[in-house]
Design a protein around this motif. Structure first.
Motif, PDB file in Angstrom:
ATOM      1  N   VAL A 165       1.287  -1.160   0.119  1.00  0.00           N
ATOM      2  CA  VAL A 165      -0.128  -0.260  -0.033  1.00  0.00           C
ATOM      3  C   VAL A 165       0.927   0.830   0.147  1.00  0.00           C
ATOM      4  N   VAL A 166       1.772   1.291   1.110  1.00  0.00           N
ATOM      5  CA  VAL A 166       2.541   2.806   1.382  1.00  0.00           C
ATOM      6  C   VAL A 166       3.730   2.647  -0.591  1.00  0.00           C
ATOM      7  N   LEU A 167       3.609   1.627  -1.196  1.00  0.00           N
ATOM      8  CA  LEU A 167       4.367   1.134  -2.081  1.00  0.00           C
ATOM      9  C   LEU A 167       3.935   2.197  -3.276  1.00  0.00           C
ATOM     10  N   ALA A 168       2.200   1.546  -3.634  1.00  0.00           N
ATOM     11  CA  ALA A 168       1.476   2.284  -4.273  1.00  0.00           C
ATOM     12  C   ALA A 168       1.295   3.770  -4.336  1.00  0.00           C
ATOM     13  N   GLY A 169       1.436   4.514  -2.824  1.00  0.00           N
ATOM     14  CA  GLY A 169       1.088   5.768  -3.168  1.00  0.00           C
ATOM     15  C   GLY A 169       2.461   6.522  -3.182  1.00  0.00           C
ATOM     16  N   LEU A 202       0.148  -1.721 -12.940  1.00  0.00           N
ATOM     17  CA  LEU A 202       0.880  -1.836 -11.853  1.00  0.00           C
ATOM     18  C   LEU A 202       1.133  -1.984 -10.407  1.00  0.00           C
ATOM     19  N   ASP A 203       0.461  -0.965  -9.667  1.00  0.00           N
ATOM     20  CA  ASP A 203       0.145  -0.518  -8.514  1.00  0.00           C
ATOM     21  C   ASP A 203      -1.131  -1.618  -8.322  1.00  0.00           C
ATOM     22  N   VAL A 204      -2.650  -1.954  -8.932  1.00  0.00           N
ATOM     23  CA  VAL A 204      -3.224  -1.736  -8.569  1.00  0.00           C
ATOM     24  C   VAL A 204      -3.187  -3.657  -9.175  1.00  0.00           C
ATOM     25  N   GLY A 205      -1.413  -4.637 -10.060  1.00  0.00           N
ATOM     26  CA  GLY A 205      -1.759  -5.709  -9.617  1.00  0.00           C
ATOM     27  C   GLY A 205      -1.438  -6.455  -8.678  1.00  0.00           C
ATOM     28  N   PHE A 206      -0.196  -5.344  -7.914  1.00  0.00           N
ATOM     29  CA  PHE A 206       0.570  -5.623  -6.927  1.00  0.00           C
ATOM     30  C   PHE A 206      -0.351  -4.937  -5.846  1.00  0.00           C
ATOM     31  N   LEU A 207      -1.102  -4.143  -5.440  1.00  0.00           N
ATOM     32  CA  LEU A 207      -1.972  -4.601  -4.517  1.00  0.00           C
ATOM     33  C   LEU A 207      -2.943  -5.480  -4.727  1.00  0.00           C
ATOM     34  N   VAL A 208      -3.388  -6.752  -5.667  1.00  0.00           N
ATOM     35  CA  VAL A 208      -4.183  -7.791  -5.744  1.00  0.00           C
ATOM     36  C   VAL A 208      -3.343  -8.741  -5.298  1.00  0.00           C
ATOM     37  N   ALA A 268       1.723 -16.258  -2.355  1.00  0.00           N
ATOM     38  CA  ALA A 268       4.117 -15.802  -2.275  1.00  0.00           C
ATOM     39  C   ALA A 268       4.412 -16.065  -3.565  1.00  0.00           C
ATOM     40  N   ARG A 269       4.267 -16.978  -4.301  1.00  0.00           N
ATOM     41  CA  ARG A 269       5.152 -17.224  -5.267  1.00  0.00           C
ATOM     42  C   ARG A 269       5.068 -16.425  -6.424  1.00  0.00           C
ATOM     43  N   ALA A 270       3.404 -16.195  -6.332  1.00  0.00           N
ATOM     44  CA  ALA A 270       2.784 -15.449  -7.612  1.00  0.00           C
ATOM     45  C   ALA A 270       3.490 -14.032  -7.067  1.00  0.00           C
ATOM     46  N   ALA A 271       2.918 -13.383  -6.031  1.00  0.00           N
ATOM     47  CA  ALA A 271       3.596 -12.505  -5.915  1.00  0.00           C
ATOM     48  C   ALA A 271       4.586 -11.778  -6.323  1.00  0.00           C
ATOM     49  N   PHE A 272       5.614 -13.069  -5.362  1.00  0.00           N
ATOM     50  CA  PHE A 272       7.140 -12.711  -5.772  1.00  0.00           C
ATOM     51  C   PHE A 272       7.464 -12.243  -7.650  1.00  0.00           C
TER      52      PHE A 272
END
Length: 320
Positions: free
Chosen positions: A240-244, A266-272, A295-299
């Protein structure tokens, strides 16, 4: 200078006894010397440094620019070699690192240390002579921070190792900027902040499915110390902080609509991705019931995220 960021292989299974340490360099081939440089980590470091150089105002001779990028690469490789020398004991205990040159017995520790120190000194000296004081100073600071603050102090002592140590991997864009301008201003500090806040969700996603390795080696990564549930909450918080923070180049007027559009998606994708990690099915201890698939997908997504955000910034700036 790591993107501390980023040894990408999964950890996992059975403990193994430490391999004997080599005492002769004739057991070492060129691939082992290259492995010491951590080329996957180096590639991301070089990329962010190059972007910092490309978007900086002003002009730089192409040869000098290439020299600056080379120095960033060599400095990153030096950090990798010294890190492998210092961490050879815990590397021997972890499945994903036990085949590195030193714990596998193919290289004497002293050779790796000498290699790393030589590269570090050469990179800073060349940057100073060919590029300038500002870039050389930031490069020197990044190497010292990675080696002494992250590797030797934080990594084995606190679960916040990745948070504070993330600064080491955030320097390259600043170095690239300083190579062109001879100074450091607010914009490269924002790029620094993007990498800094990207590092915890990126690396903690890895550490969720590598936690057994870290526990075996006694490294106090967050999942080992605080458990899977808290790690998932922290991943969500930092995302969330990164998105801002990622939108600051646009807020400051440094970037335009191309950067805003790409980064927002990309922020929306990372937040999801982070939300899926947070909501991953777990047992009573916080252990994933899905083999840490989210977690593997997020990495994996986090790697693409940083590459695409910085690429969008370069395209946006160069298109103006």
């Amino acid at each position: 200078m790591s993107l501390s960021v980023t040894d990408t292989a999964a950890a996992g299974a059975e403990a193994s006894a430490p391999a004997p340490v080599a005492s002769r360099t004739d057991q070492t081939d060129i691939a082992d010397w290259i492995a010491l440089l951590k080329p996957r980590v180096m590639s991301l470091v070089v990329f962010t440094g190059l972007i910092g150089l490309l978007i900086a105002p002003g002009h730089i001779n192409p040869v000098i620019g290439l020299t600056a990028v080379l120095c960033i690469a060599v400095g990153a490789g030096a950090c990798g070699a010294i890190n492998m020398w210092y961490d050879r004991d815990i590397d021997a205990l972890m499945r994903r690192t036990r085949n590195r040159p030193i714990p596998a017995g193919r290289m004497p520790p002293g050779a790796a240390l000498g290699f790393g120190i030589t590269l570090a000194a050469a990179s800073v000296l060349l940057m100073f002579v060919a590029v300038g004081t500002a870039a050389a100073s930031v490069l020197s600071l990044s190497i010292l921070f990675y080696v002494f603050v992250y590797t030797m102090w934080l990594k084995r002592r606190t679960p916040q190792n990745i948070v504070i140590g993330g600064a080491a991997g955030a320097f390259p864009a600043v170095i690239g900027w300083a190579a062109v301008t001879g100074s450091v201003s607010m914009v490269p500090l924002v790029l620094f902040a993007i990498v800094f806040f990207w590092t915890p969700p990126h690396f903690w996603s890895l550490s969720l499915y590598a936690s057994e390795d870290y526990a075996r080696a006694g490294v106090p990564m967050l999942p080992v110390v605080a458990g899977g549930r808290e790690t998932r909450r922290q991943i969500m918080l930092y995302t969330v902080v990164l998105a801002g923070v990622s939108l600051l180049p646009w807020v400051m007027g440094f970037a335009g609509p191309v950067y805003l559009g790409v980064t927002s998606i990309l922020d929306v994708g990372f937040l999801v991705s982070a939300w899926r990690v947070l909501r991953d099915r777990q047992d009573g201890t916080g252990r994933s019931l899905t083999n840490d698939a989210p977690a593997r997908a997020a990495f994996r997504f986090s790697l693409a995220y940083l590459f695409l955000v910085f690429s969008a910034l370069a395209v946006d700036r160069l298109a103006r």
